[in-house]
Design a protein around this motif. Structure first.
Motif, PDB file in Angstrom:
ATOM      1  N   ASN A   1       0.056  -1.530  -0.157  1.00  0.00           N
ATOM      2  CA  ASN A   1       0.413   0.239   0.069  1.00  0.00           C
ATOM      3  C   ASN A   1       0.881   1.000   0.179  1.00  0.00           C
ATOM      4  O   ASN A   1       0.312   2.461   0.163  1.00  0.00           O
ATOM      5  CB  ASN A   1      -1.112   0.509   1.449  1.00  0.00           C
ATOM      6  CG  ASN A   1       0.029   0.313   2.212  1.00  0.00           C
ATOM      7  OD1 ASN A   1       0.964  -0.605   3.107  1.00  0.00           O
ATOM      8  ND2 ASN A   1      -1.441  -0.196   3.617  1.00  0.00           N
ATOM      9  N   TYR A   2       1.855   1.017  -0.150  1.00  0.00           N
ATOM     10  CA  TYR A   2       2.972   2.349  -0.006  1.00  0.00           C
ATOM     11  C   TYR A   2       4.183   1.879  -1.479  1.00  0.00           C
ATOM     12  O   TYR A   2       4.718   0.842  -1.032  1.00  0.00           O
ATOM     13  CB  TYR A   2       3.719   2.793   1.210  1.00  0.00           C
ATOM     14  CG  TYR A   2       4.746   3.492   1.753  1.00  0.00           C
ATOM     15  CD1 TYR A   2       5.530   3.017   2.309  1.00  0.00           C
ATOM     16  CD2 TYR A   2       4.382   4.903   1.180  1.00  0.00           C
ATOM     17  CE1 TYR A   2       7.153   4.346   1.852  1.00  0.00           C
ATOM     18  CE2 TYR A   2       5.248   6.212   1.285  1.00  0.00           C
ATOM     19  CZ  TYR A   2       6.678   5.560   1.264  1.00  0.00           C
ATOM     20  OH  TYR A   2       7.578   6.477   1.696  1.00  0.00           O
TER      21      TYR A   2
ATOM     22  N   TYR B   1      12.908   6.731  -4.809  1.00  0.00           N
ATOM     23  CA  TYR B   1      15.241   7.044  -4.741  1.00  0.00           C
ATOM     24  C   TYR B   1      15.322   7.436  -5.308  1.00  0.00           C
ATOM     25  O   TYR B   1      15.869   6.692  -6.715  1.00  0.00           O
ATOM     26  CB  TYR B   1      15.047   6.683  -3.729  1.00  0.00           C
ATOM     27  CG  TYR B   1      14.511   6.420  -2.359  1.00  0.00           C
ATOM     28  CD1 TYR B   1      13.577   4.918  -2.289  1.00  0.00           C
ATOM     29  CD2 TYR B   1      15.263   6.954  -0.913  1.00  0.00           C
ATOM     30  CE1 TYR B   1      12.800   4.792  -0.913  1.00  0.00           C
ATOM     31  CE2 TYR B   1      14.064   6.294   0.388  1.00  0.00           C
ATOM     32  CZ  TYR B   1      13.384   5.942   0.432  1.00  0.00           C
ATOM     33  OH  TYR B   1      12.749   5.967   1.597  1.00  0.00           O
TER      34      TYR B   1
ATOM     35  N   LEU C   1      14.583  10.404  -1.076  1.00  0.00           N
ATOM     36  CA  LEU C   1      12.736  10.124  -1.376  1.00  0.00           C
ATOM     37  C   LEU C   1      12.629  10.828  -2.214  1.00  0.00           C
ATOM     38  O   LEU C   1      13.060  12.618  -1.968  1.00  0.00           O
ATOM     39  CB  LEU C   1      13.323   9.783  -0.380  1.00  0.00           C
ATOM     40  CG  LEU C   1      10.630   9.854  -0.176  1.00  0.00           C
ATOM     41  CD1 LEU C   1      10.869   8.296  -0.873  1.00  0.00           C
ATOM     42  CD2 LEU C   1      10.060  10.184   1.093  1.00  0.00           C
TER      43      LEU C   1
ATOM     44  N   ASP D   1       6.377   9.210  -3.567  1.00  0.00           N
ATOM     45  CA  ASP D   1       5.488   8.351  -3.388  1.00  0.00           C
ATOM     46  C   ASP D   1       4.324   8.672  -3.119  1.00  0.00           C
ATOM     47  O   ASP D   1       3.479  10.002  -3.307  1.00  0.00           O
ATOM     48  CB  ASP D   1       6.166   8.146  -0.833  1.00  0.00           C
ATOM     49  CG  ASP D   1       5.544   9.086  -0.217  1.00  0.00           C
ATOM     50  OD1 ASP D   1       6.630   9.427   0.574  1.00  0.00           O
ATOM     51  OD2 ASP D   1       5.270  10.221  -0.730  1.00  0.00           O
TER      52      ASP D   1
ATOM     53  N   ARG E   1       0.275   6.401  -2.484  1.00  0.00           N
ATOM     54  CA  ARG E   1      -0.350   5.261  -1.077  1.00  0.00           C
ATOM     55  C   ARG E   1      -0.980   4.491  -2.522  1.00  0.00           C
ATOM     56  O   ARG E   1      -1.580   5.978  -2.997  1.00  0.00           O
ATOM     57  CB  ARG E   1      -0.083   6.027   0.247  1.00  0.00           C
ATOM     58  CG  ARG E   1       0.505   6.496   0.874  1.00  0.00           C
ATOM     59  CD  ARG E   1      -0.002   6.590   2.162  1.00  0.00           C
ATOM     60  NE  ARG E   1       1.436   7.454   3.230  1.00  0.00           N
ATOM     61  CZ  ARG E   1       1.993   6.322   4.104  1.00  0.00           C
ATOM     62  NH1 ARG E   1       1.591   5.029   4.049  1.00  0.00           N
ATOM     63  NH2 ARG E   1       2.944   6.806   4.087  1.00  0.00           N
TER      64      ARG E   1
ATOM     65  N   ARG F   1       4.224  -4.403   7.965  1.00  0.00           N
ATOM     66  CA  ARG F   1       4.480  -3.408   6.431  1.00  0.00           C
ATOM     67  C   ARG F   1       5.335  -2.855   6.661  1.00  0.00           C
ATOM     68  O   ARG F   1       4.173  -1.445   7.098  1.00  0.00           O
ATOM     69  CB  ARG F   1       3.023  -3.372   5.864  1.00  0.00           C
ATOM     70  CG  ARG F   1       3.485  -4.287   4.580  1.00  0.00           C
ATOM     71  CD  ARG F   1       2.297  -4.168   3.773  1.00  0.00           C
ATOM     72  NE  ARG F   1       1.711  -5.377   3.650  1.00  0.00           N
ATOM     73  CZ  ARG F   1       2.853  -6.151   2.272  1.00  0.00           C
ATOM     74  NH1 ARG F   1       3.047  -5.693   1.750  1.00  0.00           N
ATOM     75  NH2 ARG F   1       2.015  -7.442   3.022  1.00  0.00           N
ATOM     76  N   SER F   2       5.629  -2.260   5.908  1.00  0.00           N
ATOM     77  CA  SER F   2       6.783  -1.545   6.118  1.00  0.00           C
ATOM     78  C   SER F   2       5.922  -0.493   4.906  1.00  0.00           C
ATOM     79  O   SER F   2       6.486  -0.144   4.192  1.00  0.00           O
ATOM     80  CB  SER F   2       7.769  -0.900   6.103  1.00  0.00           C
ATOM     81  OG  SER F   2       8.840  -0.336   5.490  1.00  0.00           O
ATOM     82  N   ASN F   3       5.664   1.346   5.697  1.00  0.00           N
ATOM     83  CA  ASN F   3       4.508   1.496   4.591  1.00  0.00           C
ATOM     84  C   ASN F   3       4.741   3.241   5.453  1.00  0.00           C
ATOM     85  O   ASN F   3       3.766   4.030   5.191  1.00  0.00           O
ATOM     86  CB  ASN F   3       3.075   1.315   4.782  1.00  0.00           C
ATOM     87  CG  ASN F   3       2.396   1.848   6.313  1.00  0.00           C
ATOM     88  OD1 ASN F   3       3.725   1.800   6.976  1.00  0.00           O
ATOM     89  ND2 ASN F   3       0.895   1.453   6.482  1.00  0.00           N
ATOM     90  N   GLN F   4       5.926   3.385   6.286  1.00  0.00           N
ATOM     91  CA  GLN F   4       7.016   4.224   5.946  1.00  0.00           C
ATOM     92  C   GLN F   4       8.148   5.116   5.524  1.00  0.00           C
ATOM     93  O   GLN F   4       8.941   4.584   4.924  1.00  0.00           O
ATOM     94  CB  GLN F   4       7.193   4.509   7.989  1.00  0.00           C
ATOM     95  CG  GLN F   4       6.237   4.759   8.963  1.00  0.00           C
ATOM     96  CD  GLN F   4       5.253   5.908   8.238  1.00  0.00           C
ATOM     97  OE1 GLN F   4       5.655   7.644   8.316  1.00  0.00           O
ATOM     98  NE2 GLN F   4       3.486   5.502   8.752  1.00  0.00           N
ATOM     99  N   PRO F   5       7.841   6.335   5.198  1.00  0.00           N
ATOM    100  CA  PRO F   5       9.551   7.293   4.183  1.00  0.00           C
ATOM    101  C   PRO F   5      10.624   6.519   5.334  1.00  0.00           C
ATOM    102  O   PRO F   5      10.442   7.018   5.807  1.00  0.00           O
ATOM    103  CB  PRO F   5       9.236   8.039   3.651  1.00  0.00           C
ATOM    104  CG  PRO F   5       8.261   8.646   4.479  1.00  0.00           C
ATOM    105  CD  PRO F   5       7.069   7.770   4.913  1.00  0.00           C
ATOM    106  N   GLN F   6      11.414   6.265   4.221  1.00  0.00           N
ATOM    107  CA  GLN F   6      12.818   6.535   5.557  1.00  0.00           C
ATOM    108  C   GLN F   6      13.632   7.046   4.789  1.00  0.00           C
ATOM    109  O   GLN F   6      14.091   7.974   3.659  1.00  0.00           O
ATOM    110  CB  GLN F   6      13.735   4.791   4.741  1.00  0.00           C
ATOM    111  CG  GLN F   6      13.171   3.132   5.363  1.00  0.00           C
ATOM    112  CD  GLN F   6      13.436   2.444   5.311  1.00  0.00           C
ATOM    113  OE1 GLN F   6      14.996   2.421   4.889  1.00  0.00           O
ATOM    114  NE2 GLN F   6      13.016   1.277   5.280  1.00  0.00           N
TER     115      GLN F   6
ATOM    116  N   PHE G   1      17.310   8.516   4.846  1.00  0.00           N
ATOM    117  CA  PHE G   1      19.402   8.049   4.386  1.00  0.00           C
ATOM    118  C   PHE G   1      19.853   8.989   4.728  1.00  0.00           C
ATOM    119  O   PHE G   1      20.206  10.374   4.892  1.00  0.00           O
ATOM    120  CB  PHE G   1      19.729   7.345   2.854  1.00  0.00           C
ATOM    121  CG  PHE G   1      18.930   6.179   2.890  1.00  0.00           C
ATOM    122  CD1 PHE G   1      17.672   6.157   1.993  1.00  0.00           C
ATOM    123  CD2 PHE G   1      19.120   4.913   2.694  1.00  0.00           C
ATOM    124  CE1 PHE G   1      16.581   4.970   2.153  1.00  0.00           C
ATOM    125  CE2 PHE G   1      18.707   3.425   2.682  1.00  0.00           C
ATOM    126  CZ  PHE G   1      17.387   3.557   2.078  1.00  0.00           C
TER     127      PHE G   1
END
Lengths: 110, 117
Positions: free
Chosen positions: A31-32, A36, A46, A49, A51, B101-106, B108
């Motif tokens: 879902n996301y 990059y 980033l 993005d 959703r 589930r990984s749904n957050q921006p990372q 770096f």
């Protein structure tokens, strides 16, 4: 688990033209979808993005589209400029981590 | 400006040395990550810390030892590395992650370029 395919691996476009990079994913629960940009010798950054509750998102010259039915999403860069030259990675959420595509090296030709 | 700070930027070490990589963020993020990146490849996940606890170890050799002293700091201790460990080591953080589930921006850091002699 999630699998992400990215195409093409290399893309050359004339400055001012548009560039499109495509990714597919396998898990319909994803879902996301972040994108990059990594310039030579620098960190992945980033740039946009999306959703799964929207089909398109724009930020100036960059846009991302998402087709949940077909399980693919694309990055569109319009009016390309020399500073757009970089490697671009798409990603999708896996279990506890994000799964990166293999990357697309974008060359902007003068 | 980079919101995730990594030190050192470059590191050259012999195979018998012990060194540490450091990472710091002050965004209030509760998940922190170590990645290894080889040239022309995507980042490869090594470890994930969630709320200061190790939640993922991607079968990394024991010569790499992570540590999370507090919610803002992440270390990677190196010992008896091999030449194939030469790479760019990236730290990242996200608001949450490492569980489900990984749904957050990372975000770096700039990375540490490590060379093993």
């Amino acid at each position: 688990g999630e699998n992400v395919e990215q195409h093409p691996s290399t893309l050359s476009v004339q400055e001012g033209d548009s560039a499109v990079i495509k990714c597919t994913y396998s898990d319909s629960a994803s879902n996301y979808f972040p994108w990059y940009k990594q310039e030579l010798g620098k960190r992945p950054q980033l740039i946009i993005d999306i959703r799964s509750n929207v089909g398109e998102k724009k930020d100036q010259r960059i846009a991302v589209t998402l087709n949940k039915t077909a399980k693919h999403f694309s990055l569109h860069i319009t009016e390309t400029q020399p500073e757009d030259s970089a490697v671009y990675f798409c990603a999708a959420p896996g279990d506890d981590k994000i799964i990166f595509g293999k990357g697309t090296r974008l060359h902007i030709l003068p | 400006d980079t919101e995730v700070t990594q030190t050192p930027k470059h590191l050259v070490m012999g195979m018998t040395n012990k060194k540490s990589l450091k990472c710091e963020q002050h965004m209030g993020h509760r998940a922190m990550y170590w990645y290894k990146q080889k040239a022309k490849k995507p980042p490869e996940l090594m470890f994930v810390y969630s709320y200061e606890k190790l939640s993922i170890n991607e079968s990394v050799p024991s010569r790499f030892s992570p540590e999370c002293p507090n919610s803002s700091l992440l270390n990677l201790h190196l010992h008896a590395l091999q030449p194939e460990d030469s790479a760019l080591y990236l730290c990242a953080s996200s608001l949450t992650g490492g569980e489900g589930r990984s749904n957050q921006p990372q975000h770096f850091g700039d990375g540490t370029r490590l060379s093993i002699l």
